[in-house]
Design a protein around this motif. Structure first.
Motif, PDB file in Angstrom:
ATOM      1  N   ARG A 184     -40.963 -50.819 -66.208  1.00 30.87           N
ATOM      2  CA  ARG A 184     -40.613 -51.767 -66.943  1.00 30.87           C
ATOM      3  C   ARG A 184     -39.584 -52.958 -66.159  1.00 30.87           C
ATOM      4  NH1 ARG A 184     -41.603 -54.341 -71.690  1.00 30.87           N
ATOM      5  NH2 ARG A 184     -42.462 -52.238 -72.256  1.00 30.87           N
ATOM      6  N   ARG A 185     -38.718 -51.955 -65.614  1.00 34.77           N
ATOM      7  CA  ARG A 185     -37.662 -52.384 -64.394  1.00 34.77           C
ATOM      8  C   ARG A 185     -38.136 -53.034 -63.445  1.00 34.77           C
ATOM      9  NH1 ARG A 185     -33.005 -48.755 -62.674  1.00 34.77           N
ATOM     10  NH2 ARG A 185     -31.742 -50.933 -62.639  1.00 34.77           N
ATOM     11  N   VAL A 186     -39.046 -52.485 -62.724  1.00 36.91           N
ATOM     12  CA  VAL A 186     -39.774 -53.006 -61.719  1.00 36.91           C
ATOM     13  C   VAL A 186     -40.596 -54.273 -61.845  1.00 36.91           C
ATOM     14  CG1 VAL A 186     -41.633 -52.550 -59.592  1.00 36.91           C
ATOM     15  CG2 VAL A 186     -39.995 -50.832 -60.478  1.00 36.91           C
ATOM     16  N   LEU A 187     -41.230 -54.223 -62.962  1.00 39.04           N
ATOM     17  CA  LEU A 187     -42.463 -55.477 -63.247  1.00 39.04           C
ATOM     18  C   LEU A 187     -41.304 -56.629 -63.713  1.00 39.04           C
ATOM     19  CD1 LEU A 187     -45.002 -53.727 -65.453  1.00 39.04           C
ATOM     20  CD2 LEU A 187     -45.127 -54.224 -62.985  1.00 39.04           C
TER      21      LEU A 187
ATOM     22  N   ALA B  90     -46.046 -43.198 -58.493  1.00 42.21           N
ATOM     23  CA  ALA B  90     -46.385 -44.585 -58.901  1.00 42.21           C
ATOM     24  C   ALA B  90     -46.162 -45.698 -57.959  1.00 42.21           C
ATOM     25  CB  ALA B  90     -45.875 -45.051 -60.158  1.00 42.21           C
ATOM     26  N   SER B  91     -46.438 -45.443 -56.431  1.00 36.68           N
ATOM     27  CA  SER B  91     -46.162 -46.267 -55.593  1.00 36.68           C
ATOM     28  C   SER B  91     -46.920 -47.278 -55.555  1.00 36.68           C
ATOM     29  CB  SER B  91     -46.501 -45.815 -53.996  1.00 36.68           C
ATOM     30  OG  SER B  91     -45.608 -44.398 -53.853  1.00 36.68           O
ATOM     31  N   TRP B  92     -48.227 -47.406 -56.325  1.00 33.11           N
ATOM     32  CA  TRP B  92     -49.018 -48.681 -56.507  1.00 33.11           C
ATOM     33  C   TRP B  92     -48.137 -49.731 -57.189  1.00 33.11           C
ATOM     34  CZ3 TRP B  92     -49.622 -49.891 -61.615  1.00 33.11           C
ATOM     35  CH2 TRP B  92     -49.364 -48.715 -62.763  1.00 33.11           C
ATOM     36  N   LEU B  93     -46.957 -49.356 -57.611  1.00 42.00           N
ATOM     37  CA  LEU B  93     -46.373 -50.549 -58.458  1.00 42.00           C
ATOM     38  C   LEU B  93     -45.447 -51.205 -57.296  1.00 42.00           C
ATOM     39  CD1 LEU B  93     -44.789 -48.834 -61.888  1.00 42.00           C
ATOM     40  CD2 LEU B  93     -46.307 -50.897 -61.459  1.00 42.00           C
ATOM     41  N   ASN B  94     -45.151 -50.508 -56.182  1.00 38.35           N
ATOM     42  CA  ASN B  94     -44.464 -51.144 -54.975  1.00 38.35           C
ATOM     43  C   ASN B  94     -45.400 -52.130 -54.116  1.00 38.35           C
ATOM     44  OD1 ASN B  94     -42.201 -51.477 -53.547  1.00 38.35           O
ATOM     45  ND2 ASN B  94     -41.956 -49.258 -52.758  1.00 38.35           N
ATOM     46  N   GLN B  95     -44.967 -53.386 -54.302  1.00 41.14           N
ATOM     47  CA  GLN B  95     -45.960 -54.480 -53.713  1.00 41.14           C
ATOM     48  C   GLN B  95     -46.063 -54.349 -52.218  1.00 41.14           C
ATOM     49  OE1 GLN B  95     -45.395 -58.613 -54.478  1.00 41.14           O
ATOM     50  NE2 GLN B  95     -45.020 -58.221 -56.957  1.00 41.14           N
ATOM     51  N   VAL B  96     -45.124 -53.632 -51.364  1.00 40.21           N
ATOM     52  CA  VAL B  96     -44.950 -53.454 -49.809  1.00 40.21           C
ATOM     53  C   VAL B  96     -46.609 -52.787 -49.532  1.00 40.21           C
ATOM     54  CG1 VAL B  96     -43.839 -51.346 -49.724  1.00 40.21           C
ATOM     55  CG2 VAL B  96     -43.689 -53.085 -48.024  1.00 40.21           C
ATOM     56  N   GLU B  97     -46.895 -51.926 -50.602  1.00 47.71           N
ATOM     57  CA  GLU B  97     -47.788 -50.878 -50.527  1.00 47.71           C
ATOM     58  C   GLU B  97     -49.294 -51.887 -50.059  1.00 47.71           C
ATOM     59  OE1 GLU B  97     -48.120 -48.141 -49.712  1.00 47.71           O
ATOM     60  OE2 GLU B  97     -46.171 -47.501 -50.595  1.00 47.71           O
ATOM     61  N   ILE B  98     -49.331 -53.284 -50.656  1.00 49.74           N
ATOM     62  CA  ILE B  98     -50.412 -54.174 -50.430  1.00 49.74           C
ATOM     63  C   ILE B  98     -50.362 -54.828 -49.169  1.00 49.74           C
ATOM     64  CG2 ILE B  98     -51.516 -56.305 -51.060  1.00 49.74           C
ATOM     65  CD1 ILE B  98     -50.102 -56.109 -53.899  1.00 49.74           C
ATOM     66  N   PHE B  99     -48.993 -54.951 -48.626  1.00 49.55           N
ATOM     67  CA  PHE B  99     -48.854 -55.499 -47.179  1.00 49.55           C
ATOM     68  C   PHE B  99     -49.326 -54.397 -46.244  1.00 49.55           C
ATOM     69  CE2 PHE B  99     -46.340 -55.374 -43.079  1.00 49.55           C
ATOM     70  CZ  PHE B  99     -46.683 -56.524 -42.808  1.00 49.55           C
ATOM     71  N   PHE B 100     -48.885 -52.962 -46.398  1.00 52.25           N
ATOM     72  CA  PHE B 100     -49.421 -51.801 -45.517  1.00 52.25           C
ATOM     73  C   PHE B 100     -51.174 -51.843 -45.636  1.00 52.25           C
ATOM     74  CE2 PHE B 100     -45.467 -49.495 -46.135  1.00 52.25           C
ATOM     75  CZ  PHE B 100     -44.680 -49.966 -45.067  1.00 52.25           C
TER      76      PHE B 100
ATOM     77  N   TRP C  88     -49.274 -61.151 -58.504  1.00 53.31           N
ATOM     78  CA  TRP C  88     -49.242 -59.761 -59.146  1.00 53.31           C
ATOM     79  C   TRP C  88     -49.611 -59.914 -60.583  1.00 53.31           C
ATOM     80  CZ3 TRP C  88     -48.444 -54.889 -57.360  1.00 53.31           C
ATOM     81  CH2 TRP C  88     -48.113 -53.967 -58.279  1.00 53.31           C
ATOM     82  N   ARG C  89     -50.610 -59.199 -61.184  1.00 50.97           N
ATOM     83  CA  ARG C  89     -51.246 -59.413 -62.292  1.00 50.97           C
ATOM     84  C   ARG C  89     -50.871 -58.368 -63.366  1.00 50.97           C
ATOM     85  NH1 ARG C  89     -55.386 -61.558 -59.034  1.00 50.97           N
ATOM     86  NH2 ARG C  89     -55.781 -63.571 -59.396  1.00 50.97           N
ATOM     87  N   PHE C  90     -50.510 -57.308 -62.736  1.00 47.17           N
ATOM     88  CA  PHE C  90     -49.990 -56.183 -63.845  1.00 47.17           C
ATOM     89  C   PHE C  90     -48.528 -56.213 -64.312  1.00 47.17           C
ATOM     90  CE2 PHE C  90     -48.483 -51.900 -65.392  1.00 47.17           C
ATOM     91  CZ  PHE C  90     -49.727 -51.624 -65.659  1.00 47.17           C
ATOM     92  N   THR C  91     -48.325 -56.692 -65.697  1.00 45.27           N
ATOM     93  CA  THR C  91     -47.490 -57.174 -66.343  1.00 45.27           C
ATOM     94  C   THR C  91     -46.923 -56.020 -67.437  1.00 45.27           C
ATOM     95  OG1 THR C  91     -48.559 -58.411 -68.069  1.00 45.27           O
ATOM     96  CG2 THR C  91     -48.257 -59.450 -66.240  1.00 45.27           C
TER      97      THR C  91
ATOM     98  N   ASP D 203     -49.615 -55.226 -69.932  1.00 47.44           N
ATOM     99  CA  ASP D 203     -50.292 -54.255 -69.263  1.00 47.44           C
ATOM    100  C   ASP D 203     -49.755 -52.762 -69.504  1.00 47.44           C
ATOM    101  OD1 ASP D 203     -52.546 -56.298 -68.819  1.00 47.44           O
ATOM    102  OD2 ASP D 203     -51.093 -56.863 -67.099  1.00 47.44           O
ATOM    103  N   LEU D 204     -48.463 -52.910 -69.346  1.00 47.56           N
ATOM    104  CA  LEU D 204     -47.864 -51.528 -69.346  1.00 47.56           C
ATOM    105  C   LEU D 204     -47.868 -51.020 -70.807  1.00 47.56           C
ATOM    106  CD1 LEU D 204     -45.843 -49.416 -68.017  1.00 47.56           C
ATOM    107  CD2 LEU D 204     -44.085 -51.013 -68.506  1.00 47.56           C
ATOM    108  N   ASP D 205     -47.791 -51.476 -71.649  1.00 43.44           N
ATOM    109  CA  ASP D 205     -47.704 -51.161 -73.124  1.00 43.44           C
ATOM    110  C   ASP D 205     -49.201 -50.719 -73.395  1.00 43.44           C
ATOM    111  OD1 ASP D 205     -45.253 -51.916 -73.335  1.00 43.44           O
ATOM    112  OD2 ASP D 205     -45.463 -53.845 -74.202  1.00 43.44           O
ATOM    113  N   ASP D 206     -50.395 -51.237 -72.842  1.00 49.15           N
ATOM    114  CA  ASP D 206     -51.612 -50.787 -73.013  1.00 49.15           C
ATOM    115  C   ASP D 206     -51.825 -49.456 -72.335  1.00 49.15           C
ATOM    116  OD1 ASP D 206     -51.715 -52.830 -75.099  1.00 49.15           O
ATOM    117  OD2 ASP D 206     -52.607 -54.453 -73.279  1.00 49.15           O
TER     118      ASP D 206
END
Length: 313
Positions: free
Chosen positions: A92-95, A232-242, A281-284, A287-290
Motif C-alpha cells: 500500500r505504501r508503494v502504490l 514482490a519486485s513486480w511492484l517496482n516500476q523500474v522492472e518495466i524499464f529493465f 500503472w493500473r494496479f491500485t 486491486d490490492l484489497d481484492d
C-alpha cells in the motif's frame, strides 16, 4: 434450381466428449501419478480411449479441438506466491507513492518518487559469425557460438512521475555501487534541493533492511527508502524499464566487448529520456484489497493450511 439443404455427415463426437477432452488436457498428469508435466496430443488420444471417453480418436482431432478452443493447456505463466506477512501494508505504501500520496498526505511539488534496482550479469557475447539482418521470408540470424567478453551490472533509478531514467554500469552489484547510483542522482537537480525523494527498492542485499534505510538517510537527509514486500519486485516500476532494455538493447546479445555494452546502454538512456511518458500503472490499492481473495480461490486447501501455519515473526 437450388439444391435442398442437406443434414451432412453426422458428428462423430459429442459436445460432452469434446468437453471431457479439454478437461483432461487441462489436468496436471502428476496429480494422477503420471510422470509427465503435460500430455501431448497423441498421449491424450490414447488416454481418452483408455478411459472410455471415446472408442477411438486421432491425435490430429485432439490437436484441432485444442487449437480452436480458448483454453491453451500447453501455455503457462510463472508467479510468486505472497509470503510476506506485511504484504498489504508494504504494498500500500508503494502504490500510494505511485498515486503521489504518502501516509495519507498528497505529495507536494518538491517531492519525487524514484524506483530503483539492478540488472545483473549483462553479458558481452561476441558472435563467431556476424549477425545477419532479417530479409524476405527470413528472420534475423544470430550465430549460436560466441566468445565471452565479460559481464557487468546495470543499475537504474527511474523517476516515476517524470519518466526519467538515471543509470550507471558497474563491475558488480553491492552496497558501494548502489550508493554510487544514489550519489549520482541526489547530487543533481531537482533532487539535491528537493524536500523529499522517496527511493522504492526491493529486498536485495544492496539495500536490504533498516541498515540500508539509515545509510541512505545519513548520506542524504531528504531521501526516504521504501521497501517493496518480500518477493514482490513486480511492484517496482523500474522492472518495466529493465524489460524494455532487455528487449530493445540487450537481445539478441551480440557485442564485441563490455565497452560496447556500456555505450549502447548510455545511448539508450538518452533516447528514452527524450520521448518517454510515465507508465500507465493500473494496479491500485483497490486491486490490492481484492488480491488475497483472488489468490485463495486458486490455492488448494492444503496449501492454505500450510501457509496459515507459517510463523509470522
Amino acid at each position: 434450381m437450388a439444391d435442398r439443404k442437406r443434414s451432412g455427415r453426422p458428428a462423430r463426437f459429442t459436445p460432452v466428449q469434446i468437453a471431457e477432452t479439454l478437461a483432461l488436457a487441462c489436468q496436471l498428469p502428476a496429480e494422477t501419478g503420471v510422470p509427465l508435466s503435460r500430455r501431448s496430443c497423441p498421449e491424450l488420444a490414447v488416454e481418452l480411449t483408455a478411459r472410455g471417453i471415446t472408442d477411438s480418436i486421432s491425435a490430429s482431432t485432439v490437436r484441432r479441438w485444442l487449437r480452436e478452443d480458448v483454453l491453451k493447456p500447453w501455455q503457462y505463466r510463472s508467479w510468486i506466491f505472497i509470503r510476506d506477512p506485511d504484504f498489504r501494508a508494504k504494498a500500500r505504501r508503494v502504490l500510494d507513492l505511485y498515486a503521489r500520496t504518502f501516509e495519507g498526505v498528497p505529495l507536494g511539488p518538491g517531492e519525487y518518487v524514484i524506483s530503483s534496482d539492478e540488472k545483473t550479469s549483462v553479458q558481452a557475447r561476441c558472435r563467431c559469425h556476424p549477425t545477419l539482418a532479417p530479409g524476405q521470408a527470413r528472420a534475423m540470424r544470430v550465430n549460436h557460438e560466441y566468445g565471452r567478453g565479460g559481464a557487468l551490472a546495470y543499475l537504474a533509478a527511474y523517476d516515476v512521475h517524470r519518466a526519467e531514467i538515471h543509470g550507471r554500469c558497474e563491475p558488480t552489484t553491492g552496497v558501494v555501487p548502489f550508493m554510487a547510483l544514489v550519489e549520482q542522482v541526489m547530487t543533481q537537480e531537482p533532487y539535491a534541493s528537493a524536500k523529499r525523494v522517496f527511493w522504492i527498492v526491493d529486498n536485495g542485499s544492496s539495500h536490504r533492511g533498516k541498515r540500508a534505510i539509515d545509510r541512505l538517510a545519513g548520506r542524504f537527509p531528504n531521501a526516504v527508502m521504501v521497501h517493496t514486500p518480500v518477493d514482490a519486485s513486480w511492484l517496482n516500476q523500474v522492472e518495466i524499464f529493465f524489460l524494455i532494455v532487455q528487449r530493445k538493447v540487450v537481445a539478441p546479445n551480440d557485442f564485441t566487448d563490455l565497452a560496447e555494452v556500456r555505450d549502447r546502454l548510455r545511448g539508450f538512456e538518452d533516447r528514452y529520456n527524450a520521448t518517454a511518458q510515465p507508465f500507465q500503472w493500473r494496479f491500485t490499492t483497490s486491486d490490492l484489497d481484492d488480491l488475497p481473495d483472488r489468490l485463495d480461490r486458486h490455492t488448494p486447501a492444503d496449501r492454505q493450511e500450510e501457509s496459515s501455519a507459517t510463523p509470522t515473526a
